[in-house]
Design a protein around this motif. Structure first.
Motif, PDB file in Angstrom:
ATOM      1  N   ARG A 169      -2.180   4.401   3.401  1.00  0.00           N
ATOM      2  CA  ARG A 169      -1.838   3.638   2.256  1.00  0.00           C
ATOM      3  C   ARG A 169      -0.631   3.710   2.478  1.00  0.00           C
ATOM      4  N   LEU A 170       0.873   3.688   2.213  1.00  0.00           N
ATOM      5  CA  LEU A 170       2.172   2.804   2.922  1.00  0.00           C
ATOM      6  C   LEU A 170       2.034   2.057   3.689  1.00  0.00           C
ATOM      7  N   ALA A 230       0.306  -1.000   1.253  1.00  0.00           N
ATOM      8  CA  ALA A 230       2.073  -0.581   0.035  1.00  0.00           C
ATOM      9  C   ALA A 230       2.171  -1.815   0.092  1.00  0.00           C
ATOM     10  N   ALA A 231       2.903  -1.467   1.710  1.00  0.00           N
ATOM     11  CA  ALA A 231       3.333  -2.679   2.015  1.00  0.00           C
ATOM     12  C   ALA A 231       3.299  -4.031   2.086  1.00  0.00           C
ATOM     13  N   SER A 232       2.041  -4.349   2.139  1.00  0.00           N
ATOM     14  CA  SER A 232       1.204  -5.613   2.282  1.00  0.00           C
ATOM     15  C   SER A 232       1.283  -5.609   0.763  1.00  0.00           C
ATOM     16  N   VAL A 233       1.553  -5.078   0.237  1.00  0.00           N
ATOM     17  CA  VAL A 233       0.704  -5.738  -1.790  1.00  0.00           C
ATOM     18  C   VAL A 233       2.638  -6.160  -2.173  1.00  0.00           C
ATOM     19  N   LEU A 293       2.266   2.382  -9.810  1.00  0.00           N
ATOM     20  CA  LEU A 293       1.256   3.443  -9.474  1.00  0.00           C
ATOM     21  C   LEU A 293      -0.049   2.736  -9.033  1.00  0.00           C
ATOM     22  N   ALA A 294       0.113   1.069  -9.443  1.00  0.00           N
ATOM     23  CA  ALA A 294      -1.057   0.505  -8.709  1.00  0.00           C
ATOM     24  C   ALA A 294      -0.904   0.436  -7.525  1.00  0.00           C
ATOM     25  N   LEU A 295       0.050   0.819  -6.876  1.00  0.00           N
ATOM     26  CA  LEU A 295       0.252   1.083  -4.897  1.00  0.00           C
ATOM     27  C   LEU A 295      -0.403   1.582  -5.006  1.00  0.00           C
ATOM     28  N   VAL A 338     -14.991   6.435   9.008  1.00  0.00           N
ATOM     29  CA  VAL A 338     -15.205   5.879   7.568  1.00  0.00           C
ATOM     30  C   VAL A 338     -13.725   6.059   6.987  1.00  0.00           C
ATOM     31  N   ASP A 339     -12.918   6.716   7.547  1.00  0.00           N
ATOM     32  CA  ASP A 339     -11.111   6.410   6.629  1.00  0.00           C
ATOM     33  C   ASP A 339     -10.215   5.436   6.967  1.00  0.00           C
TER      34      ASP A 339
END
Length: 306
Positions: A101-102, A105-108, A125-127, A288-289
């Motif tokens: 997820r991090l 988030a870094a990509s976003v 919060l959207a990350l 799946v993850d």
DNA sequence: AAGCCGTGGCT
DNA sequence: TAGCCAAGGCT
């Protein structure tokens, strides 16, 4: 925006708010000099530290955080790394989905926020991987904002000093947030320092098992101490089992892949757990993850490495 | 919204 | 020893 007047404290048996300056002074004098608190650490460093610290002790995070900051000093640096390398660098911090997820988030942040970690709580919060705690922690600690930070330590400090209870019961997000909001001064700077101080106090002094009331800056104004340190009398806390769960099996499987140079044959994974059905279920969930990928020839490896 | 998601030190 | 616990988030 939270209105301090709407907090749900019941005045009858509650104590008046703690003195912010007392806590801030204590923090300034005694806080540990953790590397992510350094003056040169930006929002990215704080976001990485807060993510790593979710459910993970400080001492285990320290070396990994240093390595990440050296290796990926900006969000775009991490975003450019293959997922498998990120998972290996995460090592045994646990809950490896945090690393993925991090990475997302870094990509976003790199593509949508100019490679700079947002300072606004709602944007944070959207990350992916950023929830109510982390968003406020970044806003407060990286940007000096007034953002009530509620974690397990703060909940315990408030439960004791304000409510006179040995420990906080099950989380009640709205009330917990209102409780802390009511304690913070109005200005951004002091509010952010007080947030850091409340956490530090809970971690180092107002601990679960052996609270250091004799060295606590709030000892003279603590409802729990004044009440004679009554034992916890709330509902029993849920304790998660670990041994024998899918979680353990997932961890064992991933550990094999972290330790190999590339994809491995199925048999190598089969060796780590005897229960075939559970092993298959765990492996499926990892696929799946997106924590594991299968190659065209049927082997298994960390994502993005073949 | 209760349960799931790792790991290892501590008592 | 075996549970308890550690700067939560997601579904």
């Amino acid at each position: 925006m939270t209105n301090p007047d709407q907090n749900t404290l019941t005045p009858s048996d509650e104590r008046s708010p703690l003195d912010p300056d007392e806590l801030i002074d204590w923090f300034a004098n005694t806080a540990r000099d953790l590397p992510w608190r350094g003056p040169d650490v930006d929002g990215w460093g704080v976001l990485v530290s807060e993510t790593m610290l979710q459910q993970t002790p400080v001492n285990r995070v320290l070396p990994i955080w240093r390595e990440w900051m050296s290796r990926w000093p900006r969000p775009s640096d991490l975003a450019a790394a293959p997922q498998g390398e990120v998972l290996r660098a995460w090592g045994k911090l646990g809950y490896p989905r945090r690393a993925m997820r991090l990475h997302e988030a870094a990509s976003v942040i790199a593509t949508e926020h100019g490679d700079r970690v947002p300072s606004d709580v709602d944007t944070l919060l959207a990350l992916p991987g950023v929830g109510t705690y982390t968003a406020r922690a970044v806003a407060a600690f990286a940007y000096g904002r007034r953002a009530p930070v509620v974690d397990t330590n703060v909940r315990r400090v408030v439960a004791r000093a304000v409510h006179g209870a040995a420990d906080a019961g099950n989380p009640s997000p709205r009330k917990d947030l209102a409780d802390v909001d009511a304690l913070l001064p109005t200005d951004d700077h002091r509010a952010s320092r007080m947030s850091a101080a409340l956490m530090e106090l809970g971690q180092t002094v107002c601990t679960v098992r052996s609270p250091g009331c004799e060295i606590c800056p709030l000892a003279g104004n603590c409802a729990w101490l004044e009440a004679g340190q009554p034992a916890y009398d709330g509902p029993p806390k849920k304790v998660q089992r670990f041994a024998g769960t899918d979680r353990q099996v997932r961890g064992l499987l991933l550990d094999v892949l972290r330790g190999s140079d590339g994809p491995v044959p199925r048999a190598e994974l089969d060796a780590v757990w005897s229960d075939a059905a559970q092993r298959d279920r765990a492996l499926d969930s990892l696929l799946v993850d997106g924590l594991v990928e299968q190659t065209e020839d049927g082997r298994f490896g960390l994502p993005g490495e073949h």
